[in-house]
Design a protein around this motif. Structure first.
Motif, PDB file in Angstrom:
ATOM      1  N   ARG A   1      30.395  41.369  37.658  1.00 15.07           N
ATOM      2  CA  ARG A   1      31.063  41.911  36.727  1.00 15.07           C
ATOM      3  C   ARG A   1      32.935  42.678  37.306  1.00 15.07           C
ATOM      4  N   MET A   2      33.980  41.782  36.435  1.00 15.71           N
ATOM      5  CA  MET A   2      35.288  42.640  37.277  1.00 15.71           C
ATOM      6  C   MET A   2      35.985  43.650  35.628  1.00 15.71           C
ATOM      7  N   THR A   3      36.524  44.259  36.515  1.00 22.21           N
ATOM      8  CA  THR A   3      37.459  44.904  35.957  1.00 22.21           C
ATOM      9  C   THR A   3      38.504  45.490  36.585  1.00 22.21           C
ATOM     10  N   ILE A   4      39.826  44.716  35.784  1.00 19.07           N
ATOM     11  CA  ILE A   4      40.905  44.694  36.698  1.00 19.07           C
ATOM     12  C   ILE A   4      41.501  46.138  35.463  1.00 19.07           C
TER      13      ILE A   4
ATOM     14  N   VAL B   1      47.660  48.196  40.278  1.00 15.36           N
ATOM     15  CA  VAL B   1      46.817  47.419  39.280  1.00 15.36           C
ATOM     16  C   VAL B   1      45.400  47.632  40.377  1.00 15.36           C
ATOM     17  N   THR B   2      44.466  47.690  39.466  1.00 12.46           N
ATOM     18  CA  THR B   2      42.680  47.826  40.156  1.00 12.46           C
ATOM     19  C   THR B   2      42.391  47.022  39.507  1.00 12.46           C
ATOM     20  N   ASP B   3      41.574  46.418  40.845  1.00 17.59           N
ATOM     21  CA  ASP B   3      40.376  45.036  40.682  1.00 17.59           C
ATOM     22  C   ASP B   3      39.544  45.732  41.002  1.00 17.59           C
ATOM     23  N   GLN B   4      38.025  45.958  40.168  1.00 19.10           N
ATOM     24  CA  GLN B   4      36.201  46.448  40.526  1.00 19.10           C
ATOM     25  C   GLN B   4      35.625  45.431  40.961  1.00 19.10           C
ATOM     26  N   THR B   5      35.714  44.506  40.996  1.00 17.21           N
ATOM     27  CA  THR B   5      34.465  43.751  41.140  1.00 17.21           C
ATOM     28  C   THR B   5      32.821  44.041  42.098  1.00 17.21           C
ATOM     29  N   GLY B   6      32.311  43.649  40.912  1.00 13.74           N
ATOM     30  CA  GLY B   6      30.722  44.266  41.583  1.00 13.74           C
ATOM     31  C   GLY B   6      31.400  46.219  42.545  1.00 13.74           C
ATOM     32  N   PRO B   7      30.401  46.417  43.544  1.00 15.24           N
ATOM     33  CA  PRO B   7      30.912  48.105  44.609  1.00 15.24           C
ATOM     34  C   PRO B   7      32.364  47.768  44.461  1.00 15.24           C
ATOM     35  N   VAL B   8      33.083  47.013  44.917  1.00 10.68           N
ATOM     36  CA  VAL B   8      34.487  46.908  45.853  1.00 10.68           C
ATOM     37  C   VAL B   8      35.269  47.186  44.669  1.00 10.68           C
ATOM     38  N   THR B   9      36.092  47.556  45.196  1.00 11.64           N
ATOM     39  CA  THR B   9      37.417  47.744  44.420  1.00 11.64           C
ATOM     40  C   THR B   9      38.828  47.704  45.316  1.00 11.64           C
ATOM     41  N   THR B  10      39.795  47.416  44.867  1.00 11.26           N
ATOM     42  CA  THR B  10      40.507  46.700  45.322  1.00 11.26           C
ATOM     43  C   THR B  10      41.815  46.548  44.810  1.00 11.26           C
ATOM     44  N   GLN B  11      42.953  47.600  45.148  1.00 18.15           N
ATOM     45  CA  GLN B  11      44.274  48.423  44.517  1.00 18.15           C
ATOM     46  C   GLN B  11      45.339  47.864  44.817  1.00 18.15           C
ATOM     47  N   TYR B  12      46.011  47.171  44.653  1.00 19.22           N
ATOM     48  CA  TYR B  12      47.624  46.008  44.471  1.00 19.22           C
ATOM     49  C   TYR B  12      49.071  46.715  43.813  1.00 19.22           C
ATOM     50  N   ALA B  13      49.774  47.290  44.585  1.00 17.82           N
ATOM     51  CA  ALA B  13      51.006  47.577  44.224  1.00 17.82           C
ATOM     52  C   ALA B  13      51.934  45.965  43.604  1.00 17.82           C
ATOM     53  N   TYR B  14      52.939  47.182  43.313  1.00 19.17           N
ATOM     54  CA  TYR B  14      53.112  45.892  41.802  1.00 19.17           C
ATOM     55  C   TYR B  14      54.243  45.177  42.926  1.00 19.17           C
ATOM     56  N   SER B  15      54.540  45.065  44.036  1.00 15.87           N
ATOM     57  CA  SER B  15      55.214  44.941  45.134  1.00 15.87           C
ATOM     58  C   SER B  15      54.823  43.281  45.711  1.00 15.87           C
ATOM     59  N   ALA B  16      53.545  43.923  46.002  1.00 18.72           N
ATOM     60  CA  ALA B  16      52.640  42.850  46.008  1.00 18.72           C
ATOM     61  C   ALA B  16      52.540  41.650  45.316  1.00 18.72           C
TER      62      ALA B  16
ATOM     63  N   TYR C   1      47.148  35.310  31.982  1.00 20.58           N
ATOM     64  CA  TYR C   1      47.750  35.732  32.938  1.00 20.58           C
ATOM     65  C   TYR C   1      47.805  35.669  34.490  1.00 20.58           C
ATOM     66  N   LEU C   2      48.737  35.189  35.207  1.00 22.15           N
ATOM     67  CA  LEU C   2      48.042  34.761  37.164  1.00 22.15           C
ATOM     68  C   LEU C   2      49.515  35.510  37.634  1.00 22.15           C
ATOM     69  N   LEU C   3      48.569  36.443  38.380  1.00 22.80           N
ATOM     70  CA  LEU C   3      48.931  37.761  39.001  1.00 22.80           C
ATOM     71  C   LEU C   3      49.121  36.445  41.169  1.00 22.80           C
ATOM     72  N   PHE C   4      50.030  36.295  40.944  1.00 23.36           N
ATOM     73  CA  PHE C   4      49.891  35.365  42.049  1.00 23.36           C
ATOM     74  C   PHE C   4      50.694  36.560  43.017  1.00 23.36           C
ATOM     75  N   LEU C   5      49.371  36.390  44.726  1.00 24.13           N
ATOM     76  CA  LEU C   5      49.796  37.364  45.680  1.00 24.13           C
ATOM     77  C   LEU C   5      49.799  36.061  47.071  1.00 24.13           C
ATOM     78  N   PRO C   6      50.231  36.550  47.861  1.00 21.33           N
ATOM     79  CA  PRO C   6      50.456  35.774  48.991  1.00 21.33           C
ATOM     80  C   PRO C   6      49.258  34.870  49.648  1.00 21.33           C
ATOM     81  N   GLY C   7      49.491  34.107  49.783  1.00 20.60           N
ATOM     82  CA  GLY C   7      49.077  33.153  50.287  1.00 20.60           C
ATOM     83  C   GLY C   7      48.079  32.330  49.372  1.00 20.60           C
ATOM     84  N   LYS C   8      48.729  31.931  48.428  1.00 23.72           N
ATOM     85  CA  LYS C   8      47.993  30.977  47.162  1.00 23.72           C
ATOM     86  C   LYS C   8      47.228  31.657  46.493  1.00 23.72           C
TER      87      LYS C   8
END
Length: 178
Positions: free
Chosen positions: A101-104, A111-126, A137-144
């Motif tokens: 289960r994912m909640t973005i 931007v906050t990505d909660q996947t299972g028990p793990v939560t990751t936060q991204y600044a818009y500059s990332a 919508y695809l929000l690309f991050l470094p590293g493809k």
């Protein structure tokens, strides 16, 4: 303002296909590498086919000596034909949390990505780029890598509002990929 994307079973196969479609357009080198791997596999398979036929036609060899080249021929040709499906399967099965289960959540702070028990936060500059392809919508991050935001999972405000919000917060245009 807050946008929420709920994916109860993670990303679907069509989401991954959309990701690779966009990835190939944004990074043409990735597509070229995938094509080269398929061509190389096909070439090795054809070579093994002729080796097998040569061993079977040869007077000095037995049919048992053609088993290994025939097996290699079959394996490499199947790999060449099924490479795309293999990449999609591997991406889906081996990406941590891709089937949980994912909640973005997209908010003013990031931007906050909660996947299972793990939560990751991204600044818009990332984010290195924002794309829209086939209702995702695809929000690309470094590293493809990318966060995929399928329209079907969006709750709340409309798609044009999300587009304006992302453009405002990141300072980048949302590019559409056909």
């Amino acid at each position: 303002m807050e946008f929420r994307f709920d994916l109860p079973d993670g990303y679907s196969r069509t989401d991954w296909e959309t990701f690779f479609r966009a990835l190939y357009r944004v990074y043409p080198g990735v597509r070229l590498r995938h094509i080269l791997v398929r061509l190389l596999s096909a070439a090795v398979g054809v070579l093994n086919f002729f080796l097998t036929v040569g061993l079977l036609v040869s007077e000095d060899s037995t049919p048992a000596s053609a088993v290994l080249p025939a097996a290699l021929c079959l394996v490499t040709l199947v790999y060449a034909v099924g490479f795309r499906r293999l990449v999609l399967w591997a991406s889906r099965k081996h990406t941590p949390g891709a089937q949980e289960r994912m909640t973005i959540t997209i908010a003013d702070t990031g931007v906050t990505d909660q996947t299972g028990p793990v939560t990751t936060q991204y600044a818009y500059s990332a984010f290195t780029g924002i794309f829209y392809c086939r209702d995702v919508y695809l929000l690309f991050l470094p590293g493809k890598r990318a966060l995929l935001l399928p329209e079907r999972s969006r709750t709340g405000i409309s798609s044009p509002d999300l587009r304006r919000f992302l453009e405002e917060k990141t300072g980048m245009p949302v590019r559409t990929i056909k």
